[in-house]
Design an enzyme around this catalytic site. Structure first.
Site, mmCIF file in Angstrom:
data_model
loop_
_atom_site.group_PDB
_atom_site.id
_atom_site.type_symbol
_atom_site.label_atom_id
_atom_site.label_comp_id
_atom_site.label_asym_id
_atom_site.label_seq_id
_atom_site.Cartn_x
_atom_site.Cartn_y
_atom_site.Cartn_z
ATOM 1 C CB VAL B 14 -0.935 -0.036 1.219
ATOM 2 C CG1 VAL B 14 -0.140 -0.031 2.521
ATOM 3 C CG2 VAL B 14 -1.921 1.092 1.210
ATOM 4 C CG ASP B 15 0.210 4.626 1.301
ATOM 5 O OD1 ASP B 15 -0.723 4.996 0.567
ATOM 6 O OD2 ASP B 15 0.156 4.647 2.543
ATOM 7 N N GLY B 17 2.404 3.516 -4.671
ATOM 8 C CA GLY B 17 2.129 4.376 -5.820
ATOM 9 C C GLY B 17 1.611 3.667 -7.052
ATOM 10 C CG ASP B 91 -4.340 0.100 -9.835
ATOM 11 O OD1 ASP B 91 -3.218 -0.205 -9.379
ATOM 12 O OD2 ASP B 91 -5.015 1.049 -9.391
ATOM 13 C CG ASP B 149 10.162 11.966 -6.473
ATOM 14 O OD1 ASP B 149 9.982 10.733 -6.386
ATOM 15 O OD2 ASP B 149 9.301 12.809 -6.157
ATOM 16 N N GLY B 451 -24.371 -29.999 28.151
ATOM 17 C CA GLY B 451 -25.351 -29.944 29.223
ATOM 18 C C GLY B 451 -26.786 -29.901 28.736
ATOM 19 C CB SER B 522 -21.724 -32.100 16.027
ATOM 20 O OG SER B 522 -22.998 -32.404 16.519
#
Lengths: 352, 616
Positions: B14-15, B17, B91, B149, B451, B522
């Site tokens: 994530v992030d 890009g 994507d 960058d 029970g 069960s």
């Protein structure tokens, strides 16, 4: 003449079980309104000149995948139906269905949700197409909406679309007890469509849950549904608008003449060119229809569909024009502009 | 010649890009149209995370929830083309939570762009996605080191990440790994070489994608044709409609139906455009046989000299996709081509550690985990190894209760062990024993909370049956746990296995002609359904002892609720584990049966009414 009396007559091909395709007789004019356009349509689909060619590898692959999806649906569902909306995508989808099941006829009916505001040439083309392919055509009109006087003119685009298209579609699917419905939507049309599965699950109220879609790997589709639920199936998911036109040209598929440029009466309204298709469109002060050479990139209800000025009178012209275009096809759709994300909202409520 | 359409995905953490990169690619190949750009500008002001700049991610994050949260939830498909090539981009989301959507996007792709944030380097999600991409058969990877960058376009940062990835992916099955340093936000090395990184000698991303050769030569492989639908418009025509998964077929070729071994020749290859002389993958056609041999949806047609495996057991890698964990032994629906068959995981060989590639022992798989498993099917099907065929080697597991996709699987190899263990035909069968004992054998399955009174009622019923000289056995859950099942605990996985074993034992008792009484909590509907599925209709009677939780807690015969409520016992049904109530039990013992005798009356009456003890 009352407003209701001017509504067009809807031909009834095959009534759904409780017959709500009937329009009250008082609303039906005596003569069908589209006779004048039939001649033009039957002139061999004017746009087709000799530009057909062998299918490119890209189109062959798309065709094969769509045929696979169509067959898979028929093999896995009890009662499929094909939404036929008359436009170019429906034309391609129908053509692929004819190929998928040849030599048999496609084993499902066509369904048109008629808002009663489609272009006259669309209705004429629809009826001619159904006759040509020899498939059953179900026509459904939301009679409750008509009774309430809903129209794009009186109610605005979003109410009209919600009532006459979305609700009408839900009624028709419920009445026909269809467990799968084919739609011609493509993922390149719009952002929320780009996210949708090929087999898209709908709950019993026809709602789409975009945040919780089923994984869909390879072409292994999870087609299991509970009673009352249904699946929307999109055989053209991976096609682009350009693919559709290239395929129409290569396969000589008939399309509505409105896609080709011709001199037509239009008014300019909110920046869009609206065709005056019949006398139901109230003209605003100062508006006078003028003849312009226009065509449509996408077709819907005529008061909500903007024309573009164009000289593209043949398929070849259209393809050239499209390659140079700087706008998307949905630009002509006034109903999508209501707000960003409006398509997703409509789809969650059951729109195609 | 123009290369065929390239289907690729963007993935990574994530992030890193991904969506920004796609947006940039679309924009630079001038695929963003004027009206879309106008709406993008509007949306950037409303939702954007890039200040005054256009937020390209908003082009692909099409769902409202995605725009509000600024994340990608589901895969988006985008289409663009340059003069040289057409592209379909998936994507994919980066969040671990949405890994199954990432796998959805990857499954149909031939190339993956794996994004890495230059500042962060390789993350767990980077490794996870690299593993999934490799597992799903994507053989070409672009390692896109993004946000260069923000590290001053430093070549050393790039080189270090590339070296790390090469080491980590040595065991993955990639044919090519192409590293490219770029900045999606600034457009460096996206569609043209970056002046900021003159040290990078390779191509920019778009130029690389335009020329990448990913052909896997499907048509060159063995002929495989899954029959999708039998086309039978009238008595004169019977065609097998389908899509060639691989290989070629010509009129006159001999083919074999893999499962039955029946052979015939192809008389016609039918399409609406006329009959063909030959067809090749991936075309969709309709085959007409020369002889009337049997074939239907799910059958695999193939080359008689190059056949697929036909087996009811195989080893496969699973990517688990359900919120609910994998229960070995539970029955899922396996869908492979046109086949849908009940199947269960019989063994988890290992779970994959995506970071270290280590093989860890595991008793289950949770959401997004990958494991190598053995699977057993209710009947043999035809398949290939996924490495040989991405169509005939792929399957999904469907959860029978929710209809959701529980897992995606890729087949590794068939298991041969089973082929040496044949069923011994028995001379004395259930029907003969039934006559001998004057009773129809049956499983009385008592389910309900601890029970609730299951064992007490079962004991009364058994005593009554004994008086009538019926032949019975009581398989008490607690007792079986002291012997056969003493290796099992109370986790959900062990509970499923506990029920499976008792179900199998009860079935053996049924073969012996007995009435088998099974009082077991069960708690899961799926396992009760599985036991019902082991035997024939009428041989399994589900008795729901519907005692409210408050009464069970008040009774607390073994003092267990007290401990569970105090937190001393974990995984206690009704306290911190759910009990799934039967939807349609055969018999319900509710408040209208206040004591075990009345409950027994009802059960005996049910059996008498259906003639279980009127066998001569």
């Amino acid at each position: 003449m009352t407003k209701a009396a001017r509504l067009p007559r809807v031909k009834r091909r095959l009534a759904l079980d409780d017959g709500i395709t009937d329009i009250p007789p008082t609303m039906a004019p005596a003569t069908p309104y589209y006779l004048d356009t039939l001649h033009e349509i039957s002139q061999g689909f004017a746009g087709h000149q000799d530009i057909s060619m062998a299918l490119s590898e890209q189109l062959r692959r798309l065709e094969a995948e769509s045929i696979f999806i169509l067959r898979e649906t028929v093999a896995e569902f009890h009662n499929p139906v094909m939404l036929y909306s008359i436009g170019k995508d429906s034309s391609v989808m129908l053509h692929l269905a004819l190929k998928a099941f040849y030599p048999a006829k496609p084993p499902f009916p066509l369904l048109h949700i008629d808002t009663t505001w489609k272009f006259r040439e669309m209705i004429a083309f629809r009826d001619q197409t159904a006759a040509r392919v020899g498939m059953d055509l179900l026509i459904h009109v939301n009679g409750q909406g008509i009774a309430r006087g809903v129209s794009p003119v009186a109610s605005g685009s979003s109410v009209h679309t919600q009532v006459m298209k979305t609700e009408g579609l839900r009624q028709a699917l419920d009445q026909g007890k269809f467990d799968a419905a084919f739609g011609g939507a493509r993922r390149d049309e719009e952002k929320s469509r780009a996210k949708e599965r090929i087999f898209s699950h709908r709950n019993a109220a026809h709602g789409w849950d975009p945040k919780n879609q089923r994984p869909e790997l390879w072409r292994v589709f999870d087609t299991r549904i509970q009673p009352g639920e249904s699946m929307r199936v999109f055989p053209l998911s991976d096609w682009t608008e350009m693919d559709v036109w290239d395929y129409i040209a290569a396969e000589k598929i008939p399309v509505v003449p409105l896609y080709f440029a011709k001199s037509r009466p239009v008014v300019r309204r909110d920046g869009a060119l609206i065709m005056v298709d019949d006398d139901r469109l109230p003209l605003q002060p100062g508006e006078t229809p003028e003849q312009r050479k226009v065509r449509f990139r996408t077709l819907g209800c005529y008061p909500l569909t903007g024309a573009i000025e164009s000289d593209a009178a043949t398929l070849e012209d259209i393809i050239v024009e499209m390659r140079a275009s700087k706008n998307s096809e949905r630009q002509g759709r006034l109903i999508d502009f209501d707000e960003s994300g409006s398509m997703e909202k409509k789809k969650r409520e059951g729109y195609f | 010649m123009r290369l065929p359409t390239l289907r690729f995905l963007t993935c990574g953490s994530v992030d890193d890009g991904k969506s920004t990169l796609i947006g940039r690619l679309l924009c630079e190949s001038s695929l963003i149209l004027d009206d879309q750009l106008a709406s993008l500008e509007r949306d950037s002001r409303k939702f954007g995370t890039t200040g005054a700049d256009i937020d390209f991610a908003l082009l692909v994050d099409g769902l409202e929830a995605e725009r509000e949260q600024g994340i990608t939830i589901d895969v988006a498909y985008r289409y663009f083309s340059t003069p040289n090539r057409a592209f379909i981009v998936a994507d994919c989301p980066g969040h671990e939570q949405y890994t199954r959507n990432m796998a959805t996007g990857a499954s149909n792709c031939d190339l993956a762009i794996l994004l890495v944030d230059a500042r962060k380097g390789l993350l767990v999600q980077t490794h996870r996605h690299a593993n999934i991409v490799s597992l799903l058969g994507v053989r070409h990877v672009v390692l896109a080191v993004n946000k260069m960058d923000l590290v001053d376009y430093d070549q050393r940062v790039f080189a270090r990440i590339v070296a790390e990835f090469q080491a980590a992916s040595a065991t993955l099955k990639f044919k090519t790994v192409t590293p490219i340093p770029l900045s999606a936000r600034r457009g460096d090395n996206v569609s043209s070489p970056s002046a900021n990184m003159a040290w990078h000698k390779g191509a920019d991303l778009l130029s690389f994608l335009e020329t990448a050769d990913v052909e896997d030569a499907k048509a060159e492989r063995a002929f495989r044709f899954p029959v999708q639908w039998v086309n039978r418009p009238d008595l004169d025509f019977r065609g097998m409609a389908g899509t060639l998964a691989s290989g070629r077929i010509a009129r006159g070729d001999e083919i074999v139906v893999a499962a039955s071994g029946k052979k015939t020749r192809v008389a016609r290859i039918v399409t609406m455009d006329g009959d063909l002389d030959h067809a090749e993958a991936p075309e969709s056609v309709t085959l007409v046989f020369a002889d009337e041999i049997d074939a239907s949806r799910g059958d695999l047609l193939c080359d008689p000299l190059n056949r697929p495996e036909v087996a009811d057991q195989f080893a496969a890698h699973l990517i688990w996709m359900s919120e609910e964990q994998l229960y070995p032994g539970r029955s899922y629906l396996l869908k492979c081509g046109g086949n849908v068959a009940p199947a269960s995981v019989t063994e988890i060989k290992h779970r994959l550690d995506v970071e270290t590639q280590a093989h860890n022992d595991a008793k289950t798989l949770h959401l997004n985990e990958i494991g190598l498993c053995n699977l057993a099917l209710s009947r043999p099907i035809a398949f290939d190894a996924y490495a040989d065929n991405r169509v005939t080697g792929a399957f999904i597991l469907i959860d029978r209760a929710t209809n959701g996709v529980a897992a995606a699987g890729v087949i590794d190899f068939a298991l041969r062990r089973a082929s040496n263990v044949h069923r011994q035909p028995l001379t004395l069968d259930k029907a003969k024993r039934s006559i001998l004992k004057h009773q129809k054998p049956v499983i009385l399955w008592f389910t309900g909370l601890s029970g609730a009174g299951k064992s007490t009622i079962a004991n009364v019923v058994e005593a009554r049956l004994l008086q009538r000289r019926a032949h019975t056995i009581l398989l008490d859950g607690d007792n079986v746990r002291q012997g056969l099942n003493k290796d099992l605990g109370f986790t959900e996985v062990d509970r499923v296995e506990n029920i499976r074993r008792i179900g199998e034992v009860a079935k053996l008792m049924l073969e012996a002609g007995l009435v088998a009484l099974c009082p077991l909590i069960s708690p899961f509907a799926a396992e009760r359904r599985m036991v019902r599925g082991l035997v024939e209709s009428g041989e399994f009677i589900e008795i729901f002892v519907d005692t409210p939780l408050e009464i069970c807690i008040a009774r607390d015969p073994k003092g267990l609720y007290k401990k569970a409520l105090a937190g001393q016992i974990k995984n206690f049904t009704g306290v911190d584990k759910a009990y799934e109530r039967p939807e349609a039990p055969d018999i319900t013992i509710g408040a209208d049966c206040p004591d075990p005798e009345r409950a027994a009356d009802r059960i005996i009456a049910y059996l008498d009414a259906r003639g279980y003890f009127a066998v001569d």
